[in-house]
Scaffold this motif. Structure first.
Motif, PDB file in Angstrom:
ATOM      1  N   MET A  49       0.835  -1.188   0.000  1.00 53.59           N
ATOM      2  CA  MET A  49       0.000   0.000   0.000  1.00 53.59           C
ATOM      3  C   MET A  49       0.878   1.249   0.000  1.00 53.59           C
ATOM      4  N   PRO A  50       0.499   2.244  -0.765  1.00 51.92           N
ATOM      5  CA  PRO A  50       1.262   3.489  -0.754  1.00 51.92           C
ATOM      6  C   PRO A  50       1.193   4.154   0.626  1.00 51.92           C
ATOM      7  N   ALA A  51       2.346   4.488   1.171  1.00 51.03           N
ATOM      8  CA  ALA A  51       2.413   5.092   2.501  1.00 51.03           C
ATOM      9  C   ALA A  51       1.805   6.493   2.516  1.00 51.03           C
ATOM     10  N   GLU A  52       1.702   7.139   1.352  1.00 52.30           N
ATOM     11  CA  GLU A  52       1.155   8.490   1.283  1.00 52.30           C
ATOM     12  C   GLU A  52      -0.357   8.524   1.525  1.00 52.30           C
ATOM     13  N   LEU A  53      -1.015   7.369   1.446  1.00 55.12           N
ATOM     14  CA  LEU A  53      -2.462   7.301   1.641  1.00 55.12           C
ATOM     15  C   LEU A  53      -2.786   6.968   3.090  1.00 55.12           C
ATOM     16  N   ASN A  54      -3.879   7.572   3.578  1.00 61.54           N
ATOM     17  CA  ASN A  54      -4.297   7.248   4.943  1.00 61.54           C
ATOM     18  C   ASN A  54      -4.998   5.886   4.940  1.00 61.54           C
ATOM     19  N   ALA A  55      -5.343   5.396   6.117  1.00 61.26           N
ATOM     20  CA  ALA A  55      -5.916   4.050   6.247  1.00 61.26           C
ATOM     21  C   ALA A  55      -7.212   3.905   5.456  1.00 61.26           C
ATOM     22  N   ARG A  56      -8.068   4.905   5.498  1.00 64.37           N
ATOM     23  CA  ARG A  56      -9.343   4.851   4.761  1.00 64.37           C
ATOM     24  C   ARG A  56      -9.102   4.800   3.257  1.00 64.37           C
ATOM     25  N   GLN A  57      -8.184   5.617   2.783  1.00 66.97           N
ATOM     26  CA  GLN A  57      -7.862   5.618   1.356  1.00 66.97           C
ATOM     27  C   GLN A  57      -7.262   4.278   0.936  1.00 66.97           C
ATOM     28  N   GLN A  58      -6.415   3.710   1.779  1.00 65.21           N
ATOM     29  CA  GLN A  58      -5.833   2.409   1.474  1.00 65.21           C
ATOM     30  C   GLN A  58      -6.912   1.337   1.387  1.00 65.21           C
ATOM     31  N   ASP A  59      -7.893   1.382   2.279  1.00 64.33           N
ATOM     32  CA  ASP A  59      -9.008   0.435   2.224  1.00 64.33           C
ATOM     33  C   ASP A  59      -9.754   0.554   0.896  1.00 64.33           C
ATOM     34  N   CYS A  60      -9.932   1.791   0.445  1.00 62.60           N
ATOM     35  CA  CYS A  60     -10.679   2.020  -0.799  1.00 62.60           C
ATOM     36  C   CYS A  60      -9.946   1.484  -2.027  1.00 62.60           C
ATOM     37  N   VAL A  61      -8.635   1.617  -2.046  1.00 59.94           N
ATOM     38  CA  VAL A  61      -7.886   1.256  -3.251  1.00 59.94           C
ATOM     39  C   VAL A  61      -7.363  -0.177  -3.238  1.00 59.94           C
ATOM     40  N   GLU A  62      -7.486  -0.847  -2.116  1.00 56.58           N
ATOM     41  CA  GLU A  62      -6.923  -2.196  -2.010  1.00 56.58           C
ATOM     42  C   GLU A  62      -7.383  -3.147  -3.114  1.00 56.58           C
ATOM     43  N   PRO A  63      -8.696  -3.223  -3.421  1.00 59.11           N
ATOM     44  CA  PRO A  63      -9.114  -4.140  -4.497  1.00 59.11           C
ATOM     45  C   PRO A  63      -8.511  -3.758  -5.854  1.00 59.11           C
ATOM     46  N   LEU A  64      -8.412  -2.471  -6.129  1.00 58.97           N
ATOM     47  CA  LEU A  64      -7.826  -2.041  -7.402  1.00 58.97           C
ATOM     48  C   LEU A  64      -6.351  -2.426  -7.495  1.00 58.97           C
ATOM     49  N   LEU A  65      -5.648  -2.281  -6.392  1.00 59.52           N
ATOM     50  CA  LEU A  65      -4.225  -2.608  -6.411  1.00 59.52           C
ATOM     51  C   LEU A  65      -3.998  -4.117  -6.513  1.00 59.52           C
ATOM     52  N   HIS A  66      -4.902  -4.910  -5.934  1.00 57.76           N
ATOM     53  CA  HIS A  66      -4.796  -6.366  -6.094  1.00 57.76           C
ATOM     54  C   HIS A  66      -4.957  -6.747  -7.565  1.00 57.76           C
ATOM     55  N   LEU A  67      -5.918  -6.111  -8.220  1.00 59.39           N
ATOM     56  CA  LEU A  67      -6.108  -6.372  -9.658  1.00 59.39           C
ATOM     57  C   LEU A  67      -4.889  -5.945 -10.455  1.00 59.39           C
ATOM     58  N   ALA A  68      -4.348  -4.785 -10.152  1.00 55.48           N
ATOM     59  CA  ALA A  68      -3.162  -4.307 -10.860  1.00 55.48           C
ATOM     60  C   ALA A  68      -1.992  -5.260 -10.651  1.00 55.48           C
ATOM     61  N   ASP A  69      -1.847  -5.769  -9.423  1.00 56.24           N
ATOM     62  CA  ASP A  69      -0.773  -6.724  -9.135  1.00 56.24           C
ATOM     63  C   ASP A  69      -0.954  -8.014  -9.931  1.00 56.24           C
ATOM     64  N   LEU A  70      -2.191  -8.460 -10.111  1.00 53.46           N
ATOM     65  CA  LEU A  70      -2.462  -9.670 -10.887  1.00 53.46           C
ATOM     66  C   LEU A  70      -2.110  -9.478 -12.360  1.00 53.46           C
ATOM     67  N   ILE A  71      -2.382  -8.282 -12.870  1.00 56.46           N
ATOM     68  CA  ILE A  71      -2.080  -7.989 -14.278  1.00 56.46           C
ATOM     69  C   ILE A  71      -0.578  -7.901 -14.474  1.00 56.46           C
ATOM     70  N   GLY A  72       0.115  -7.301 -13.519  1.00 57.18           N
ATOM     71  CA  GLY A  72       1.572  -7.248 -13.551  1.00 57.18           C
ATOM     72  C   GLY A  72       2.140  -6.189 -14.478  1.00 57.18           C
ATOM     73  N   GLY A  73       3.389  -6.381 -14.827  1.00 60.58           N
ATOM     74  CA  GLY A  73       4.089  -5.423 -15.678  1.00 60.58           C
ATOM     75  C   GLY A  73       4.297  -4.107 -14.947  1.00 60.58           C
ATOM     76  N   ASP A  74       4.166  -3.019 -15.689  1.00 64.84           N
ATOM     77  CA  ASP A  74       4.323  -1.686 -15.101  1.00 64.84           C
ATOM     78  C   ASP A  74       3.045  -1.194 -14.421  1.00 64.84           C
ATOM     79  N   LEU A  75       1.951  -1.897 -14.640  1.00 64.06           N
ATOM     80  CA  LEU A  75       0.659  -1.436 -14.143  1.00 64.06           C
ATOM     81  C   LEU A  75       0.609  -1.237 -12.623  1.00 64.06           C
ATOM     82  N   PRO A  76       1.151  -2.138 -11.811  1.00 63.72           N
ATOM     83  CA  PRO A  76       1.062  -1.914 -10.361  1.00 63.72           C
ATOM     84  C   PRO A  76       1.703  -0.587  -9.914  1.00 63.72           C
ATOM     85  N   GLN A  77       2.888  -0.275 -10.449  1.00 63.64           N
ATOM     86  CA  GLN A  77       3.545   0.989 -10.075  1.00 63.64           C
ATOM     87  C   GLN A  77       2.766   2.182 -10.617  1.00 63.64           C
TER      88      GLN A  77
END
Length: 145
Positions: free
Chosen positions: A1-29
């Motif tokens: 999780m990006p440290a720049e985001l607060n806990a609530r923001q991290q909760d909101c983006v977690e599913p999107l980041l999991h999907l990005a991680d599954l796709i791989g490549g440059d997408l997660p960054q």
């Protein structure tokens, strides 16, 4: 999780980041960078709307169409629950800070004549009118909240 985001923001983006991680490549960054940028922009806009609202309230409290920079900052820095009293690394907002925020919108402190021999630097309510209408009323917020 990006440290720049607060806990609530991290909760909101977690599913999107999991999907990005599954796709791989440059997408997660790229996704992480884009989400941080998005939340930072949203935070900046929210601060600006709060500042406009608080300035509107200051004019209502003084019941005048002009206010000195020092009185405006006394009012802003005295508001509880707002960031103005700790704006710059824990120190209160200064006249320079306020001017820098408002300058891109064509608003700056001006010499205001109050009495024949009394002149001070300050702001005119009329200079804020279009910003109040655009940022407070159009965003379904009541002016002054």
């Amino acid at each position: 999780m990006p440290a720049e985001l607060n806990a609530r923001q991290q909760d909101c983006v977690e599913p999107l980041l999991h999907l990005a991680d599954l796709i791989g490549g440059d997408l997660p960054q790229q996704a992480r960078a884009a989400l941080v940028k998005l939340f930072q922009h949203d935070s900046t806009q929210s601060h600006f709307r709060h500042l406009l609202s608080d300035i509107h309230l200051a004019f209502a409290v003084v019941k005048d169409t002009k206010i000195s920079t020092s009185n405006l900052l006394l009012f802003l820095n005295g508001l509880r629950g707002r960031p103005w009293s700790t704006w710059r690394h824990g120190d209160p907002m200064t006249p320079i800070d306020l001017a820098r925020i408002l300058r891109p919108y064509g608003i700056g402190p001006e010499a205001i004549r109050s009495k024949p021999y009394l002149v001070f630097k300050g702001y005119h309510a009329g200079d804020f009118k279009s910003l109040w209408q655009r940022h407070l009323v159009e965003n379904n917020r009541e002016v002054g909240q």
